[in-house]
Scaffold this active site. Structure first.
Site, PDB file in Angstrom:
ATOM      1  N   LYS A  11       0.912  -1.117  -0.047  1.00 20.51           N
ATOM      2  CA  LYS A  11      -0.040  -0.050  -0.102  1.00 20.51           C
ATOM      3  C   LYS A  11       0.909   1.156  -0.090  1.00 20.51           C
ATOM      4  CE  LYS A  11       0.670   1.503   4.593  1.00 20.51           C
ATOM      5  NZ  LYS A  11       1.709   2.506   4.464  1.00 20.51           N
ATOM      6  N   ALA A 101      10.740  -2.765   5.479  1.00 17.90           N
ATOM      7  CA  ALA A 101      10.829  -1.231   6.533  1.00 17.90           C
ATOM      8  C   ALA A 101      10.790  -0.279   5.600  1.00 17.90           C
ATOM      9  CB  ALA A 101      12.043  -1.543   7.353  1.00 17.90           C
ATOM     10  N   ALA A 102      10.177  -0.109   4.517  1.00 18.49           N
ATOM     11  CA  ALA A 102       9.687   0.888   3.595  1.00 18.49           C
ATOM     12  C   ALA A 102       8.725   1.904   3.406  1.00 18.49           C
ATOM     13  CB  ALA A 102       9.784   0.036   2.239  1.00 18.49           C
ATOM     14  N   SER A 108       2.917  -6.396   7.138  1.00 17.77           N
ATOM     15  CA  SER A 108       1.325  -6.317   7.293  1.00 17.77           C
ATOM     16  C   SER A 108       0.718  -6.980   6.292  1.00 17.77           C
ATOM     17  CB  SER A 108       0.778  -4.934   7.383  1.00 17.77           C
ATOM     18  OG  SER A 108       1.525  -4.162   8.499  1.00 17.77           O
ATOM     19  N   THR A 109       0.974  -6.764   4.909  1.00 20.73           N
ATOM     20  CA  THR A 109       0.092  -7.362   3.918  1.00 20.73           C
ATOM     21  C   THR A 109       0.349  -9.094   4.292  1.00 20.73           C
ATOM     22  OG1 THR A 109      -0.568  -7.200   1.620  1.00 20.73           O
ATOM     23  CG2 THR A 109       1.819  -7.228   2.089  1.00 20.73           C
ATOM     24  N   ASP A 141      -2.077  -1.667  10.162  1.00 18.93           N
ATOM     25  CA  ASP A 141      -2.349  -1.636   8.867  1.00 18.93           C
ATOM     26  C   ASP A 141      -2.854  -3.060   8.100  1.00 18.93           C
ATOM     27  OD1 ASP A 141      -1.217   0.912   8.299  1.00 18.93           O
ATOM     28  OD2 ASP A 141       0.728   0.396   7.852  1.00 18.93           O
TER      29      ASP A 141
HETATM   30  O1  C5P Z   1       0.574  -1.040  14.764  1.00 18.68           O
HETATM   31  P1  C5P Z   1       1.629  -1.228  14.033  1.00 18.68           P
HETATM   32  O2  C5P Z   1       2.652  -2.410  15.056  1.00 18.68           O
HETATM   33  O3  C5P Z   1       1.829  -1.460  12.555  1.00 18.68           O
HETATM   34  O4  C5P Z   1       2.598   0.011  14.672  1.00 18.68           O
HETATM   35  C1  C5P Z   1       3.934   0.104  14.605  1.00 18.68           C
HETATM   36  C2  C5P Z   1       4.295   1.328  15.565  1.00 18.68           C
HETATM   37  O5  C5P Z   1       3.993   2.516  15.026  1.00 18.68           O
HETATM   38  C3  C5P Z   1       3.512   1.026  17.066  1.00 18.68           C
HETATM   39  O6  C5P Z   1       4.277   0.471  17.865  1.00 18.68           O
HETATM   40  C4  C5P Z   1       3.637   2.680  17.447  1.00 18.68           C
HETATM   41  O7  C5P Z   1       5.007   2.950  18.173  1.00 18.68           O
HETATM   42  C5  C5P Z   1       3.386   3.467  16.069  1.00 18.68           C
HETATM   43  N1  C5P Z   1       2.122   3.760  15.786  1.00 18.68           N
HETATM   44  C6  C5P Z   1       1.525   4.908  16.248  1.00 18.68           C
HETATM   45  N2  C5P Z   1       0.083   5.004  15.877  1.00 18.68           N
HETATM   46  C7  C5P Z   1      -0.567   4.410  15.146  1.00 18.68           C
HETATM   47  C8  C5P Z   1      -0.050   3.536  14.456  1.00 18.68           C
HETATM   48  C9  C5P Z   1       1.157   3.127  14.739  1.00 18.68           C
HETATM   49  O8  C5P Z   1       2.163   5.650  17.392  1.00 18.68           O
HETATM   50  N3  C5P Z   1      -1.688   4.830  14.821  1.00 18.68           N
END
Ligand code: C5P
Length: 316
Positions: A11, A101-102, A108-109, A141
């Protein structure tokens, strides 16, 4: 059926606004997410044992329990222990095409594909909203990656409101092989720099999402006005990621100068994308970027906007 192959698209973020802090420690976001056809392929095989294995040839992808795809399989085994006992665990093979890490939701996908695949393999009959509720437990995501297309995402990014699909647009994606950005690190840096300006009242923060449909970029999408969409791209995380990564800031300038309708960093970066109206234009922009930036670490892709989330390619 004991074998499935799934297509898991990346995405890009056409819009990413950080609204403020949430009580759960995450950020309240307003985003517009768009699937593109750059995709990983995930093979899932029921292994008849009580194990989950993961195999990926990409050197930067952990083939262990820290991988989001593994976490997705483990979540399913915990939530549906009877099916796990009946069918057994899965061997997960990831053919990685999306850079790691991009800012393209590559991990996520893959996790989204595992949830969709296990739902099939174990004949669970879960609906897409049910799968998305499970998905939100392991990553913000992942719910979007399941359904794909074009969607408004609010809350942590897991609350989805699909909007008109933006088929027929193209993106040139540009990323240095040797630059990776941690999503958690990018949000942390944003909070350090801008946290004092966040609205404090939870009502004000939540009310922001209600206004998203009157955002100019949302009406540009509804009108299919590609030129306006290009001008209205937005990403708050650029404010912390680009000053920290001068090469990426320069890459963004070069992409902008190469043409197209508009250029932006995707998610927490460091991928930069330029949107284009046609494939021919995208290929021309890609060539210009390559000509103007002589760096062997630079990777470029031409990718079409896609209306699809996870797709099942083969089942046996
Ligand atoms: O949800 P996900 O593991 O993909 O998010 C990675 C990191 O990005 C979270 O640990 C958080 O530090 C940050 N994040 C955030 N607010 C969001 C989504 C992600 O602070 N809405």
């Amino acid at each position: 059926m004991n074998l499935l192959s799934l297509i898991a698209p990346a995405k890009i973020n056409l819009y990413l606004e950080i609204v403020g802090d949430r009580p759960d420690g995450y950020h309240e976001l307003v985003m517009i997410l768009q699937s593109v056809d750059l995709a990983d392929r995930i093979d899932l095989k029921i292994n008849g044992s009580y194990s989950i294995t993961i195999d990926c040839s990409h050197p930067e992808v952990p083939a262990d329990e820290t991988n989001l795809a593994y976490k997705a399989a483990r979540l399913m085994s915990e939530e549906f222990s009877e099916a796990f006992a009946k069918y057994g665990g899965v061997d997960i093979t990831i053919d990685k095409k999306i850079p790691v890490a991009a800012g393209l939701a590559g991990g996520s996908t893959d996790a989204a594909a595992v949830l969709v695949g296990i739902n099939q393999l174990w004949a669970l009959g879960l609906t897409q909203p049910e799968l998305q509720t499970l998905a939100a437990k392991i990553g913000s995501d992942i719910p979007f990656c399941i359904s794909g297309g074009t969607a408004i995402a609010t809350g942590r990014g897991e609350q989805l409101d699909p909007i008109q699909d933006l088929g027929n647009l193209w993106a040139v994606l540009a990323k240095y092989k040797d630059v990776a950005v941690s999503t958690a690190g990018a949000y942390r840096a944003y909070r350090e720099q801008f946290g004092s300006q966040y609205p404090k009242d939870p009502e004000t923060i939540r009310a922001r999402a209600a206004r998203v449909r009157s955002e100019p970029i949302v009406s540009a999408i509804a009108r299919e006005d590609a030129a306006a969409i290009g001008q209205l791209l937005h990403n708050d995380l650029e404010k912390v990621v680009l000053p920290e990564n001068k090469r990426v800031a320069r890459l963004k300038d070069i992409c902008q100068q190469a043409g197209g309708l508009g250029t932006m960093m995707s998610g927490s970066g460091p991928t930069v994308f330029t949107i284009c109206e046609t494939e021919a234009e995208a290929r021309e922009v890609k060539q210009k970027i390559r000509n103007n930036l002589d760096d062997s670490a630079l990777e470029l892709w031409v990718s079409e906007f896609s209306s699809a989330g996870i797709q099942i390619a083969v089942c046996k």
